[in-house]
Design an enzyme around this catalytic site. Structure first.
Site, mmCIF file in Angstrom:
data_model
loop_
_atom_site.group_PDB
_atom_site.id
_atom_site.type_symbol
_atom_site.label_atom_id
_atom_site.label_comp_id
_atom_site.label_asym_id
_atom_site.label_seq_id
_atom_site.Cartn_x
_atom_site.Cartn_y
_atom_site.Cartn_z
ATOM 1 N N HIS A 1 0.858 -1.192 0.000
ATOM 2 C CA HIS A 1 0.000 0.000 0.000
ATOM 3 C C HIS A 1 0.893 1.241 0.000
ATOM 4 O O HIS A 1 1.437 1.640 1.023
ATOM 5 C CB HIS A 1 -0.896 -0.010 1.237
ATOM 6 N N HIS B 1 -2.868 6.846 -1.226
ATOM 7 C CA HIS B 1 -3.806 7.547 -0.340
ATOM 8 C C HIS B 1 -3.183 8.116 0.924
ATOM 9 O O HIS B 1 -3.810 8.143 1.990
ATOM 10 C CB HIS B 1 -4.977 6.613 -0.001
ATOM 11 N N TYR C 1 -0.850 7.147 3.038
ATOM 12 C CA TYR C 1 -0.373 6.378 4.173
ATOM 13 C C TYR C 1 1.156 6.444 4.144
ATOM 14 O O TYR C 1 1.729 7.190 3.360
ATOM 15 C CB TYR C 1 -0.950 4.959 4.143
#
Length: 428
Positions: A209, A212, A214
């Protein structure tokens, strides 16, 4: 065994009934003859179609961050008559990665073994599954971290909103910058999470990930990274950690089992976006895509790169958003590409059909309509109407609005007499 004790969930007497309205689309087209339903090789695995269940954050795990049978049923239902790729909700690689109550984790053997039951069930239906690995950084909740004895860390001590700062101060767990040792621990946590997911749980792929805003995206974005060491300043330095995580996972489980998610245009949680006065997303992210492509040419090509389209801000369509061309991504990255973002919201799936037909290496990722249509593959293939999702149930606990959606022609279970006591639900 996956735990079967009750979760702490919402009192459903105050929850609105599930919105079971059929999506307002006139005669949706059957997609069975499009590229969406042609096989494609991803890594070393051949998928039977090009539809991916994009990562969809949910909170249906135990208080110890262990997957439950609710989760097993959720993914198994969506694996039936599928043959494509399911990607799990984002999963913490360690407590230090940040914590949300009842989120999933893949650090302990118990957590990995619980996920193995989910994976085995999905595989029994002939469908593949990836785990998305998650590290929160400044997006974490300082209060929850404090309760678990974990410091609140980010690339730089820059809060992205006043509310996060207020919670941090009140919790006596104020945001501070990662030390170099702590940056190295991020890499180790991702690596161990990948090993647990592939070697213990049996996932087909892991997805890093890096979207977004993070942790990894926070390092990349000039708006959140003000460091002056080897992880800050230049584009190369700000991208260093993401690439070090990629390299660590390639070494640990093999490039053909690794994917990465990137959202160049995201403004969620303080992302720069295309209107930034600091740096345009193409400038920030073209280097990352280029480095991934270079690794591919050198024999270490990732299974896929997962790019979020600019018309979506996290899970919400951007109203009247400008049309930004993402052709530059395809020009740089020549491997398998998952494109996600609002593809089932256009009349007659026009953008979906266009984008999946541009080449022979593109998959389409969808999430919101996958939550309310467990048989989504069947519906898209045969031109059947979609059931509208219910955003009010996305982040609640328990079964309601999670496994209570029906297949095409079935009535959603909702709050009927068989589901009236969900607050004491046995996780079956």
């Amino acid at each position: 065994m996956i735990p079967t004790y009750p979760l702490h969930i919402t009192n459903h007497s105050s929850v609105k009934p599930i919105n079971c309205n059929i999506y307002n689309m006139t005669s949706p087209p059957a997609l069975k003859d499009t590229n969406l339903f042609k096989p494609i090789k991803v890594g070393s695995i051949e998928l039977q179609n090009r539809l991916a269940f994009a990562p969809t954050t949910r909170f249906r795990n135990t208080d110890d961050f262990i997957a439950t049978n609710l989760i097993k049923k959720h993914y198994t239902d969506r694996a039936e008559n599928n043959g494509g790729l399911l990607i799990t909700e984002a999963t913490f690689v360690s407590p230090q990665a940040g914590l949300y109550p009842n989120g999933p984790m893949i650090q302990t053997n118990q957590q990995a073994e619980a996920w193995k039951q989910v994976v085995d069930a999905v595989h029994s239906k002939g469908t593949c599954i990836a785990m998305q690995l998650w590290h929160l950084g400044r997006a974490a909740n300082a209060k929850t971290l404090k309760e678990h004895g974990v410091p609140y860390l980010a690339p730089s001590a820059e809060y992205f909103d006043k509310d996060r700062k207020k919670v941090a101060i009140e919790s006596e767990n104020e945001l501070r910058e990662f030390t170099i040792d702590e940056v190295n621990q991020i890499i180790e946590d991702f690596k161990q999470g990948a090993i647990n997911a592939i070697d213990v749980s049996g996932f087909d792929f892991v997805e890093i990930h890096s979207a977004h805003m993070y942790t990894l995206a926070q390092f990349i974005d000039i708006a959140s990274n003000h460091r002056t060491d080897e992880y800050g300043g230049s584009i190369e330095n700000r991208t260093r950690l993401a690439l070090e995580v990629v390299d660590a996972l390639i070494d640990a489980v093999g490039a053909d089992k690794v994917g990465i998610r990137i959202s160049p245009y995201a403004t969620f949680q303080g992302g720069s976006g295309a209107e930034s006065k600091l740096m345009h997303p193409i400038a920030q992210y073209a280097y990352l895509y280029s480095e991934l492509e270079r690794r591919g040419r050198e024999g270490k090509r990732l299974a896929y790169v997962h790019s979020v389209e600019p018309r979506v801000a996290l899970g919400v369509d951007v109203e009247d958003s400008p049309e930004y061309s993402t052709e530059w991504v395809r020009q740089i990255w020549k491997g398998v590409l998952i494109r996600a973002g609002g593809y089932l919201h256009q009349p007659n799936y026009e953008k979906l059909i266009r984008d999946v037909s541009l080449d022979d290496r593109t998959l389409i990722g969808v999430s919101r309509y996958y939550t309310s249509n467990p048989d989504l593959v069947h519906r898209l293939k045969n031109g059947l109407e979609l059931t509208k999702y219910d955003r009010n149930t996305f982040y609640t606990g328990g079964n309601y609005g999670y496994n209570t959606w029906g297949k095409y022609g079935e009535v959603a279970k909702g709050m009927d007499s068989n589901n009236a006591k969900l607050e004491t639900l046995s996780l079956v």
